[in-house]
Design a protein around this motif. Structure first.
Motif, PDB file in Angstrom:
ATOM      1  N   UNK A   8       0.973  -1.112   0.121  1.00  0.00           N
ATOM      2  CA  UNK A   8       0.105  -0.128   0.049  1.00  0.00           C
ATOM      3  C   UNK A   8       0.935   1.177   0.078  1.00  0.00           C
ATOM      4  N   UNK A   9       0.596   2.204  -0.894  1.00  0.00           N
ATOM      5  CA  UNK A   9       0.984   3.472  -0.945  1.00  0.00           C
ATOM      6  C   UNK A   9       2.622   3.576  -1.118  1.00  0.00           C
ATOM      7  N   UNK A  10       3.060   2.510  -1.640  1.00  0.00           N
ATOM      8  CA  UNK A  10       4.401   2.508  -2.123  1.00  0.00           C
ATOM      9  C   UNK A  10       4.582   2.962  -3.396  1.00  0.00           C
ATOM     10  N   UNK A  11       5.672   3.874  -3.654  1.00  0.00           N
ATOM     11  CA  UNK A  11       5.832   4.594  -4.871  1.00  0.00           C
ATOM     12  C   UNK A  11       7.222   4.247  -5.490  1.00  0.00           C
ATOM     13  N   UNK A  12       7.394   3.308  -6.550  1.00  0.00           N
ATOM     14  CA  UNK A  12       8.562   2.822  -6.960  1.00  0.00           C
ATOM     15  C   UNK A  12       8.819   2.821  -8.348  1.00  0.00           C
ATOM     16  N   UNK A  13      10.134   2.731  -8.805  1.00  0.00           N
ATOM     17  CA  UNK A  13      10.049   2.553 -10.193  1.00  0.00           C
ATOM     18  C   UNK A  13      10.882   0.894 -10.730  1.00  0.00           C
ATOM     19  N   UNK A  14      10.368   0.183 -11.496  1.00  0.00           N
ATOM     20  CA  UNK A  14      11.038  -1.033 -11.849  1.00  0.00           C
ATOM     21  C   UNK A  14      11.480  -0.879 -13.054  1.00  0.00           C
TER      22      UNK A  14
ATOM     23  N   UNK B 103       0.999  -7.198  -8.511  1.00  0.00           N
ATOM     24  CA  UNK B 103       0.094  -7.281  -7.621  1.00  0.00           C
ATOM     25  C   UNK B 103       0.285  -6.067  -6.780  1.00  0.00           C
ATOM     26  N   UNK B 104      -0.591  -4.971  -7.282  1.00  0.00           N
ATOM     27  CA  UNK B 104      -0.428  -3.592  -6.552  1.00  0.00           C
ATOM     28  C   UNK B 104      -1.545  -3.503  -5.537  1.00  0.00           C
ATOM     29  N   UNK B 105      -0.911  -3.334  -4.213  1.00  0.00           N
ATOM     30  CA  UNK B 105      -2.272  -3.120  -3.271  1.00  0.00           C
ATOM     31  C   UNK B 105      -2.677  -1.582  -3.326  1.00  0.00           C
ATOM     32  N   UNK B 106      -3.550  -1.386  -2.380  1.00  0.00           N
ATOM     33  CA  UNK B 106      -4.166   0.007  -2.580  1.00  0.00           C
ATOM     34  C   UNK B 106      -3.280   1.306  -2.766  1.00  0.00           C
ATOM     35  N   UNK B 107      -3.626   2.027  -3.540  1.00  0.00           N
ATOM     36  CA  UNK B 107      -3.063   3.503  -3.638  1.00  0.00           C
ATOM     37  C   UNK B 107      -1.422   3.250  -4.015  1.00  0.00           C
ATOM     38  N   UNK B 108      -0.870   2.088  -4.312  1.00  0.00           N
ATOM     39  CA  UNK B 108       0.363   1.692  -4.599  1.00  0.00           C
ATOM     40  C   UNK B 108       0.789   2.373  -5.954  1.00  0.00           C
ATOM     41  N   UNK B 109       1.788   2.889  -6.487  1.00  0.00           N
ATOM     42  CA  UNK B 109       2.235   3.457  -7.664  1.00  0.00           C
ATOM     43  C   UNK B 109       3.410   2.978  -8.184  1.00  0.00           C
TER      44      UNK B 109
END
Lengths: 305, 305
Positions: free
Chosen positions: A87-93, A116-122
């Motif tokens: 949740x709420x993570x914001x990363x670059x892959x 699999x992105x949890x809520x509000x992840x970016x």
């Protein structure tokens, strides 16, 4: 890692001799280096080839590199990578991929990536593909991307196929929950006898979910590109796809985008255009001193930027 | 002809008690009236049900009516009509079709029309479809149109499905030679449990040939519409297709247009949009004194005009 891998990494992953943060380098089906970080844990998959990557909730401004290289012929590399983004993570892959063969044997990389992105992840997901090397061995890259976005999650996918890939089949699928967004930019350049196919299938399942797909392609030589997309709007949602292709020489392109709206509040739009570079664009650049070839090259670079 | 046929003809063929010019009225699989003119010869097909229509070169401003009606259940009418249109002719062909059943049995009309246009011929082809009658019998209209356009020939096809047709599969195919043009306007309204499918496949074979396909549909009730198109550009040519759909109630629509460019000078463009009527459009008309339903009706009529 070997010299070929290092050269490929500089092109596809912005490698400068080292990676900052978490990374895993895959070389000819094996691990050539791995590092987890405090918030990003990279582990081998227990039930097959590939990685399981866990990104902690609230992780901000971190990068994870998972490039994969095939550096010689007679390699058919299949890998499954699963990304769990909290949740709420914001990363670059960064998932660059290069395939090289000059020994006359085929070389292939087939990466199956599940998100699999949890809520509000970016997540910003960058994917650059290239193939190098001479000889009759076919160079193939077949990426599969499966995207699962929970409420409010956003995945931006930026994918580019540079050159030299004889054959690629790119499959991207996604299911979006409430307020989730999937933004895809793909740019594909083919030349010679190359073939590239894109299959895109997304389901807008949650209210106010949104997908935006922009595909730009240039088909030169005798190359052939095929673009198939399906956007399913099952609720109040917005879907947009756009597919522009430039033909050069004997290049050919087929574009088949589908929109399926099964809810009155689904808003789906599509545009497609296929054609050659407009003559007046070339003339304009020639009047500035460029040759016809330089003008064409400049316009194509701008188009794929 | 019977009363039902007459009523249908007034709606689908602009019948006013008589037809001016050449005509053939098909009623429940039989001929209920026929007239050739000096330039337009209508004859029965020798090898099956249907007509062979010969239009002399240079025939100008003439009309030919070939309406077909099914007026009761347990009729499955299949007919083959071939149109041979001479050089430089300029005519209008009116091919309305109505299907009626209220006896609980299914009624179907399946008209297979082939057009052979010689050089520089011009045809306006009008096709209106309607189904009437109560009871459980399904009303089906399945038109097949096959278009062959010689150098410089132009076919304008104006097709509209009004209401009451439970199921329709509309197949249109065409091959265009040098400088030929095919312009298609289709408008399809479905309601209740109705289903309508359009399959469109055109090959731009001759230099400077051109196709323009505009499809507008309204899906109300629980109805479902499917639009599939394929434009093949094999030479210097222009292709454009546009598919707009309005959803009302629980209507659903699927649009799958394909563009296939296999020549650098093929210019192919497509646009599609599916959605409901914009709220502000309805509000604006309501502010002029219309009820919500009247506003909706007015917008839909304008859209299908």
């Amino acid at each position: 890692m070997n010299k070929t891998t290092e050269q490929i990494l500089r092109v596809v992953s912005g490698f400068t001799g080292k990676f900052e943060g978490a990374f895993n380098i895959r070389e000819d089906g094996k691990c050539a280096g791995r590092q987890s970080s405090k918030n990003i844990k990279i582990e081998s998959k227990e039930d097959g080839p590939g990685l399981v990557i866990h990104i902690k909730p609230n992780t901000k401004d971190e990068k994870v590199y998972i490039p994969a290289c095939v550096t010689h012929g007679a390699v058919d590399d299949l890998v499954y990578n699963d990304f769990y983004v909290g949740e709420n993570a914001d990363v670059t892959i960064v998932a660059g991929c290069g395939v090289h063969t000059d020994d006359g044997h085929d070389a292939r990389h087939n990466g199956i990536h599940r998100f699999f992105l949890e809520e509000n992840a970016h997540v910003l997901y960058e994917e650059k593909h290239i193939a190098t090397g001479k000889g009759g061995g076919l160079k193939r890259i077949d990426p599969v991307t499966d995207v699962n976005l929970k409420k409010g999650a956003v995945l931006e996918m930026d994918t580019i196929q540079l050159e030299g890939v004889d054959s690629s089949i790119r499959k991207t699928s996604g299911v979006l929950e409430e307020g989730a967004k999937l933004l895809v930019r793909e740019r594909i350049m083919t030349d010679g006898e190359e073939k590239a196919r894109t299959d895109f299938d997304v389901v807008l399942k949650g209210e106010n979910s949104k997908v935006d797909l922009i595909s730009r392609s240039v088909a030169k030589g005798n190359s052939y590109q095929e673009f198939n997309s399906k956007i399913n709007g099952e609720t109040k949602c917005k879907g947009h796809s756009e597919c522009d292709a430039i033909l050069v020489d004997n290049g050919s392109v087929s574009a088949s985008p589908s929109l399926i709206a099964s809810d009155i509040d689904a808003e789906l739009i599509h545009e497609a255009a296929i054609g050659k570079i407009a003559g007046e664009q070339i003339l304009k650049l020639q009047s500035l001193g460029l040759t016809k070839e330089e003008a064409e090259q400049k316009i194509i670079s701008g188009f794929l930027k």
